[in-house]
Design a protein around this motif. Structure first.
Motif, PDB file in Angstrom:
ATOM      1  N   VAL A   1       0.856  -1.190   0.000  1.00 58.48           N
ATOM      2  CA  VAL A   1       0.000   0.000   0.000  1.00 58.48           C
ATOM      3  C   VAL A   1       0.889   1.236   0.000  1.00 58.48           C
ATOM      4  CG1 VAL A   1      -1.815   1.285   1.188  1.00 58.48           C
ATOM      5  CG2 VAL A   1      -1.797  -1.227   1.273  1.00 58.48           C
ATOM      6  N   PRO A   2       0.910   1.998  -1.104  1.00 58.60           N
ATOM      7  CA  PRO A   2       1.681   3.241  -1.110  1.00 58.60           C
ATOM      8  C   PRO A   2       0.917   4.350  -0.388  1.00 58.60           C
ATOM      9  CG  PRO A   2       0.563   2.961  -3.205  1.00 58.60           C
ATOM     10  CD  PRO A   2       0.251   1.731  -2.389  1.00 58.60           C
ATOM     11  N   HIS A   3       1.514   5.503  -0.273  1.00 52.67           N
ATOM     12  CA  HIS A   3       0.798   6.663   0.286  1.00 52.67           C
ATOM     13  C   HIS A   3       1.276   7.914  -0.422  1.00 52.67           C
ATOM     14  CE1 HIS A   3      -1.584   8.930   3.123  1.00 52.67           C
ATOM     15  NE2 HIS A   3      -0.565   9.786   3.202  1.00 52.67           N
ATOM     16  N   PRO A   4       0.330   8.750  -0.876  1.00 55.70           N
ATOM     17  CA  PRO A   4      -1.130   8.562  -0.807  1.00 55.70           C
ATOM     18  C   PRO A   4      -1.617   7.638  -1.920  1.00 55.70           C
ATOM     19  CG  PRO A   4      -0.639  10.624  -1.891  1.00 55.70           C
ATOM     20  CD  PRO A   4       0.696  10.054  -1.460  1.00 55.70           C
ATOM     21  N   VAL A   5      -2.899   7.265  -1.824  1.00 54.11           N
ATOM     22  CA  VAL A   5      -3.529   6.492  -2.897  1.00 54.11           C
ATOM     23  C   VAL A   5      -4.720   7.282  -3.428  1.00 54.11           C
ATOM     24  CG1 VAL A   5      -2.812   4.282  -1.930  1.00 54.11           C
ATOM     25  CG2 VAL A   5      -5.067   5.209  -1.330  1.00 54.11           C
ATOM     26  N   THR A   6      -5.213   6.859  -4.572  1.00 49.86           N
ATOM     27  CA  THR A   6      -6.368   7.519  -5.183  1.00 49.86           C
ATOM     28  C   THR A   6      -7.577   6.584  -5.156  1.00 49.86           C
ATOM     29  OG1 THR A   6      -5.876   6.683  -7.395  1.00 49.86           O
ATOM     30  CG2 THR A   6      -4.823   8.766  -6.736  1.00 49.86           C
ATOM     31  N   LEU A   7      -8.735   7.165  -5.459  1.00 50.04           N
ATOM     32  CA  LEU A   7      -9.953   6.352  -5.548  1.00 50.04           C
ATOM     33  C   LEU A   7      -9.800   5.315  -6.658  1.00 50.04           C
ATOM     34  CD1 LEU A   7     -12.871   5.815  -4.614  1.00 50.04           C
ATOM     35  CD2 LEU A   7     -13.626   7.568  -6.246  1.00 50.04           C
ATOM     36  N   GLU A   8      -9.153   5.682  -7.742  1.00 50.44           N
ATOM     37  CA  GLU A   8      -8.948   4.741  -8.839  1.00 50.44           C
ATOM     38  C   GLU A   8      -8.025   3.597  -8.416  1.00 50.44           C
ATOM     39  OE1 GLU A   8      -9.527   2.848 -12.315  1.00 50.44           O
ATOM     40  OE2 GLU A   8     -10.638   4.554 -11.487  1.00 50.44           O
ATOM     41  N   TRP A   9      -7.010   3.919  -7.623  1.00 51.51           N
ATOM     42  CA  TRP A   9      -6.113   2.869  -7.091  1.00 51.51           C
ATOM     43  C   TRP A   9      -6.919   1.871  -6.266  1.00 51.51           C
ATOM     44  CZ3 TRP A   9      -5.183   1.137  -2.189  1.00 51.51           C
ATOM     45  CH2 TRP A   9      -4.077   0.299  -2.000  1.00 51.51           C
TER      46      TRP A   9
END
Length: 320
Positions: free
Chosen positions: A32-40
């Motif tokens: 899990v990277p940061h930040p993430v998007t809704l698409e991710w």
């Protein structure tokens, strides 16, 4: 309060995005990277659905009163089954992480996976270590992992969950294994009757008893079928019996299975009895450790021994 696991549906993806778009989640996770998007978040759910179809992992949302408050999953690492979980920041400190870890174990076993279950946690996250300990995991060493949220290495403690004993309803396919467990040596020692000619005959006999009101549970050890436990009426009196495969004897599994079953067993009219051959001390010890009291004796003819067998009669005192 109702807590349950269920697949993360399309309508849950926005809530899942908010769960994952949290640095405190990312730095304790591997992928899990940061930040993430809704698409991710949407792509991750779609990918994980495909991976579950392929049998490489399973993921479920943790819902409390209908609200997504976390997620749990299992996956495979170097051939081992491993679990993971995350709890939304607003819902931490309420015991949900321990519930999540326990439900992850249940998910593994419900999916028929056999063997020890592993979990790792960051060395700078002792709270997760306490959660796993409460869920039955024990320390199993150290390792070095990687974390997209940290952008590099993540030193880990390893834990493992093993030696679990569970009871579940039978499945048709269990009887091939259960029938193979009824070996001549154990039948002789137990003073048993005639052996079913095959798995189909065993299934027909057991399912007939169940239709007449008997109880029948498969005993699992680390997810594998290890034996069975049954309660049935014999000459108007309720009796309990159990059987383990040869590889599972001498490990205390009969005592653990019987004790667990008694915790939720109904009250039996006239009490719950058990019979044991007088020359079978191991089974005597199981009954006495499970709070059965010797109340009489009997004798019957064993077709397997082709001889009369002297028995002790026991009565459960568990619910007194």
């Amino acid at each position: 309060m109702t807590i349950d696991l269920r697949p993360i549906a399309d309508e849950d993806i926005e809530a899942y995005f908010h769960l994952m778009n949290d640095e405190s989640v990312a730095i304790m996770a591997g992928t899990v990277p940061h930040p993430v998007t809704l698409e991710w978040a949407r792509e991750r759910i779609v990918t994980r659905r495909k991976q579950e179809e392929e049998g490489s992992l399973a993921q479920r949302g943790l819902f409390r009163d209908g609200e997504l408050v976390g997620d749990v999953s299992y996956f495979f690492r170097d051939g081992d089954i491993e679990i993971g979980y995350a709890i939304a920041k607003a819902h931490r400190g309420q015991g949900l992480a321990t519930i999540a870890a326990r439900l992850a174990v249940e998910l593994v076993r419900d999916h028929g996976l056999v063997g020890p279950i592993h979990a790792g946690y960051a060395r700078d996250n002792p709270a997760s270590g306490r959660v796993l300990e409460k869920a039955g995991f024990v320390h199993a060493g150290e390792a070095m992992g990687t974390s997209m949220g940290r952008g590099g290495d993540m030193p880990l403690f390893k834990t493992v969950y093993r030696d679990d004993v569970r009871l579940r309803p039978h499945k048709a396919e269990d009887f091939e294994t259960l029938h193979s467990f009824v070996d001549d040596e154990a039948l002789y020692q137990a003073g048993g009757g005639a052996r079913d000619k095959d798995a189909a005959a065993m299934r027909a006999r057991i399912e007939k008893y169940i239709a007449e009101g008997a109880f029948f549970n498969v005993i699992q050890y680390e997810g594998a079928v290890a034996g069975y436990l049954a309660a049935f009426k014999r000459e108007g009196r309720w009796e309990v019996s159990y059987w383990l495969g040869a590889d599972y004897r001498g490990k205390g599994l009969a005592e653990r299975a019987l004790s667990a079953w008694l915790m939720d067993a109904p009250a039996f009219e006239g009490g719950l009895h058990a019979r044991v051959a007088k020359d079978h001390p191991a089974s005597v010890r199981v009954l006495e450790k499970c709070e059965f009291e010797r109340v009489g004796e009997d004798r019957y003819h064993s077709p397997h021994r082709d001889a009369d067998v002297d028995e002790w009669i026991y009565l459960s005192t568990h619910d007194r």
